[in-house]
Design a protein around this motif. Structure first.
Motif, mmCIF file in Angstrom:
data_model
loop_
_atom_site.group_PDB
_atom_site.id
_atom_site.type_symbol
_atom_site.label_atom_id
_atom_site.label_comp_id
_atom_site.label_asym_id
_atom_site.label_seq_id
_atom_site.Cartn_x
_atom_site.Cartn_y
_atom_site.Cartn_z
ATOM 1 N N ARG A 78 27.943 43.707 7.105
ATOM 2 C CA ARG A 78 27.782 45.166 6.985
ATOM 3 C C ARG A 78 27.611 45.587 5.522
ATOM 4 N NH1 ARG A 78 31.852 44.992 10.816
ATOM 5 N NH2 ARG A 78 33.422 45.544 9.265
ATOM 6 N N MET A 79 28.449 45.028 4.652
ATOM 7 C CA MET A 79 28.356 45.383 3.239
ATOM 8 C C MET A 79 27.059 44.834 2.622
ATOM 9 S SD MET A 79 30.865 47.322 2.758
ATOM 10 C CE MET A 79 30.630 47.504 1.001
ATOM 11 N N GLY A 80 26.651 43.657 3.049
ATOM 12 C CA GLY A 80 25.383 43.099 2.579
ATOM 13 C C GLY A 80 24.210 43.982 2.962
ATOM 14 N N ARG A 81 24.283 44.544 4.155
ATOM 15 C CA ARG A 81 23.228 45.450 4.627
ATOM 16 C C ARG A 81 23.162 46.695 3.743
ATOM 17 N NH1 ARG A 81 21.276 49.342 8.158
ATOM 18 N NH2 ARG A 81 19.865 48.538 9.764
ATOM 19 N N VAL A 82 24.317 47.254 3.412
ATOM 20 C CA VAL A 82 24.362 48.434 2.543
ATOM 21 C C VAL A 82 23.725 48.113 1.189
ATOM 22 C CG1 VAL A 82 25.907 49.971 1.256
ATOM 23 C CG2 VAL A 82 26.355 49.490 3.675
ATOM 24 N N HIS A 83 24.101 46.983 0.607
ATOM 25 C CA HIS A 83 23.533 46.609 -0.689
ATOM 26 C C HIS A 83 22.044 46.300 -0.579
ATOM 27 C CE1 HIS A 83 27.144 46.850 -3.061
ATOM 28 N NE2 HIS A 83 27.800 46.168 -2.133
ATOM 29 N N MET A 84 21.628 45.744 0.550
ATOM 30 C CA MET A 84 20.210 45.486 0.776
ATOM 31 C C MET A 84 19.444 46.807 0.778
ATOM 32 S SD MET A 84 18.453 43.646 4.098
ATOM 33 C CE MET A 84 19.121 42.021 3.776
ATOM 34 N N GLN A 85 19.962 47.797 1.478
ATOM 35 C CA GLN A 85 19.290 49.092 1.564
ATOM 36 C C GLN A 85 19.291 49.828 0.227
ATOM 37 O OE1 GLN A 85 21.590 50.634 4.862
ATOM 38 N NE2 GLN A 85 19.935 50.188 6.299
ATOM 39 N N ASN A 86 20.310 49.576 -0.598
ATOM 40 C CA ASN A 86 20.404 50.233 -1.900
ATOM 41 C C ASN A 86 19.686 49.462 -3.006
ATOM 42 O OD1 ASN A 86 21.903 52.333 -0.832
ATOM 43 N ND2 ASN A 86 23.858 51.348 -1.282
ATOM 44 N N GLY A 87 19.111 48.316 -2.661
ATOM 45 C CA GLY A 87 18.376 47.533 -3.647
ATOM 46 C C GLY A 87 19.252 46.756 -4.612
ATOM 47 N N ASN A 88 20.518 46.600 -4.295
ATOM 48 C CA ASN A 88 21.438 45.840 -5.145
ATOM 49 C C ASN A 88 21.369 44.371 -4.722
ATOM 50 O OD1 ASN A 88 23.543 44.716 -6.570
ATOM 51 N ND2 ASN A 88 24.965 46.394 -6.176
ATOM 52 N N ILE A 89 20.374 43.688 -5.214
ATOM 53 C CA ILE A 89 20.067 42.317 -4.798
ATOM 54 C C ILE A 89 21.199 41.333 -5.093
ATOM 55 C CG2 ILE A 89 18.414 40.407 -5.036
ATOM 56 C CD1 ILE A 89 17.405 42.980 -3.533
ATOM 57 N N PRO A 90 21.811 41.355 -6.285
ATOM 58 C CA PRO A 90 22.888 40.387 -6.537
ATOM 59 C C PRO A 90 24.064 40.524 -5.565
ATOM 60 C CG PRO A 90 22.145 41.332 -8.613
ATOM 61 C CD PRO A 90 21.490 42.120 -7.514
ATOM 62 N N GLU A 91 24.497 41.746 -5.302
ATOM 63 C CA GLU A 91 25.622 41.945 -4.380
ATOM 64 C C GLU A 91 25.226 41.602 -2.951
ATOM 65 O OE1 GLU A 91 29.055 42.689 -4.421
ATOM 66 O OE2 GLU A 91 28.661 42.036 -6.451
ATOM 67 N N LYS A 92 24.012 41.949 -2.575
ATOM 68 C CA LYS A 92 23.503 41.609 -1.244
ATOM 69 C C LYS A 92 23.549 40.106 -1.046
ATOM 70 C CE LYS A 92 19.566 40.349 -0.821
ATOM 71 N NZ LYS A 92 18.261 39.743 -0.612
ATOM 72 N N LYS B 293 25.311 37.877 -2.661
ATOM 73 C CA LYS B 293 26.698 37.399 -2.674
ATOM 74 C C LYS B 293 27.365 37.601 -1.315
ATOM 75 C CE LYS B 293 31.050 38.772 -4.756
ATOM 76 N NZ LYS B 293 31.669 39.695 -5.711
ATOM 77 N N LEU B 294 27.181 38.775 -0.722
ATOM 78 C CA LEU B 294 27.830 39.078 0.552
ATOM 79 C C LEU B 294 27.213 38.302 1.721
ATOM 80 C CD1 LEU B 294 28.382 42.802 -0.218
ATOM 81 C CD2 LEU B 294 30.198 41.200 0.450
ATOM 82 N N ILE B 295 25.898 38.167 1.724
ATOM 83 C CA ILE B 295 25.272 37.391 2.794
ATOM 84 C C ILE B 295 25.659 35.921 2.660
ATOM 85 C CG2 ILE B 295 23.079 36.621 3.795
ATOM 86 C CD1 ILE B 295 21.965 39.425 3.155
ATOM 87 N N SER B 296 25.740 35.428 1.443
ATOM 88 C CA SER B 296 26.202 34.049 1.233
ATOM 89 C C SER B 296 27.633 33.883 1.734
ATOM 90 C CB SER B 296 26.123 33.678 -0.250
ATOM 91 O OG SER B 296 24.783 33.629 -0.668
ATOM 92 N N GLN B 297 28.455 34.889 1.497
ATOM 93 C CA GLN B 297 29.831 34.855 1.990
ATOM 94 C C GLN B 297 29.842 34.782 3.526
ATOM 95 O OE1 GLN B 297 32.151 38.501 1.473
ATOM 96 N NE2 GLN B 297 33.895 37.241 0.834
ATOM 97 N N ALA B 298 28.989 35.562 4.168
ATOM 98 C CA ALA B 298 28.904 35.523 5.634
ATOM 99 C C ALA B 298 28.454 34.143 6.116
ATOM 100 C CB ALA B 298 27.952 36.610 6.140
ATOM 101 N N ILE B 299 27.510 33.543 5.412
ATOM 102 C CA ILE B 299 27.035 32.205 5.778
ATOM 103 C C ILE B 299 28.175 31.199 5.691
ATOM 104 C CG2 ILE B 299 25.548 30.285 5.029
ATOM 105 C CD1 ILE B 299 23.446 32.460 4.268
ATOM 106 N N VAL B 300 28.961 31.273 4.634
ATOM 107 C CA VAL B 300 30.092 30.357 4.463
ATOM 108 C C VAL B 300 31.122 30.563 5.579
ATOM 109 C CG1 VAL B 300 32.080 29.831 2.978
ATOM 110 C CG2 VAL B 300 29.795 30.030 1.993
ATOM 111 N N ILE B 301 31.383 31.800 5.935
ATOM 112 C CA ILE B 301 32.367 32.071 6.984
ATOM 113 C C ILE B 301 31.875 31.566 8.334
ATOM 114 C CG2 ILE B 301 33.555 33.876 8.284
ATOM 115 C CD1 ILE B 301 33.591 35.525 5.645
ATOM 116 N N VAL B 302 30.622 31.844 8.656
ATOM 117 C CA VAL B 302 30.085 31.415 9.956
ATOM 118 C C VAL B 302 29.940 29.896 10.006
ATOM 119 C CG1 VAL B 302 28.094 31.516 11.511
ATOM 120 C CG2 VAL B 302 28.944 33.613 10.447
ATOM 121 N N GLY B 303 29.286 29.328 8.998
ATOM 122 C CA GLY B 303 29.025 27.890 9.018
ATOM 123 C C GLY B 303 30.210 27.038 8.612
ATOM 124 N N GLY B 304 30.953 27.503 7.639
ATOM 125 C CA GLY B 304 32.070 26.713 7.135
ATOM 126 C C GLY B 304 33.396 27.030 7.776
ATOM 127 N N GLY B 305 33.526 28.208 8.351
ATOM 128 C CA GLY B 305 34.786 28.591 8.976
ATOM 129 C C GLY B 305 34.716 28.496 10.488
#
Length: 144
Positions: A42-56, A58-70
Motif C-alpha cells: 500500500r505504501m509503495g503504491r502511494v510512493h509510486m503515484q507520487n513519483g517517489n521512486i526510491p521509497e517506492k 524500497k517498499l516494494i522490495s520489502q514486500a518481496i522479501v516478506i512474501v518470498g523470504g517470510g
C-alpha cells in the motif's frame, strides 16, 4: 530529513513492532507477515503515484522479501501437502509480479498482489492456530 517528532514516532513504532514479534506465536508471526507485506504494498503504491521512486522501490522490495523470504520460506513443503505446494507457487508468482510492478511502475499489479494476499490472510485468520501447525503450513518456531 526527520523532524524530532517524526524520529520519535518511528522509534516508538519500531519498538512496538519488535515487542509484537518477540512475543508472537508462530501463528501470530505469519499474521504479522501478511500485515507487513500488505502495508509495504500500500505504501509503495502511494510512493509510486507520487513519483517517489526510491521509497517506492524500497517498499516494494520489502514486500518481496516478506512474501518470498517470510511467507514462502515458512511453508513446510514436506508436510503441507498440496496446499503448501500451491501456496509456494502462488508466493513465487507474487514475488515476480511485485518485481514487475516495480520495474513498470504499475499500480494495478500492486493491487492484484494486495488482493491475493488479502484473500490468503483472511483464510489464515480463519484457521485455528492448532490446525495450522498440524497441517504443516508453517515451520516457524517460537525461537524464529
Amino acid at each position: 530529513m526527520y523532524s524530532p517528532s517524526k524520529f520519535g514516532a518511528d522509534s516508538y513504532a519500531r519498538i512496538g513492532l519488535e515487542t509484537s514479534v518477540n512475543s508472537a506465536s508462530p501463528y501470530e508471526l505469519v499474521a504479522l507477515l501478511f500485515q507487513g507485506a500488505r502495508r509495504a504494498i500500500r505504501m509503495g503504491r502511494v510512493h509510486m503515484q507520487n513519483g517517489n521512486i526510491p521509497e517506492k522501490g524500497k517498499l516494494i522490495s520489502q514486500a518481496i522479501v516478506i512474501v518470498g523470504g517470510g511467507l514462502q520460506q515458512g511453508l513446510n513443503l514436506e508436510q503441507g501437502g498440496d496446499l503448501a505446494q500451491r501456496l509456494n507457487a502462488l508466493y513465487d508468482y507474487m514475488t515476480r509480479r511485485l518485481l514487475e510492478a516495480n520495474v513498470r511502475n504499475d499500480p494495478a499489479l500492486l493491487d492484484e498482489i494486495d488482493s491475493l494476499l488479502a484473500t490468503i490472510e483472511d483464510g489464515w485468520n480463519g484457521i485455528k492456530p492448532e490446525l495450522k501447525s498440524s497441517a504443516g503450513l508453517t515451520q516457524l518456531t517460537a525461537t524464529a
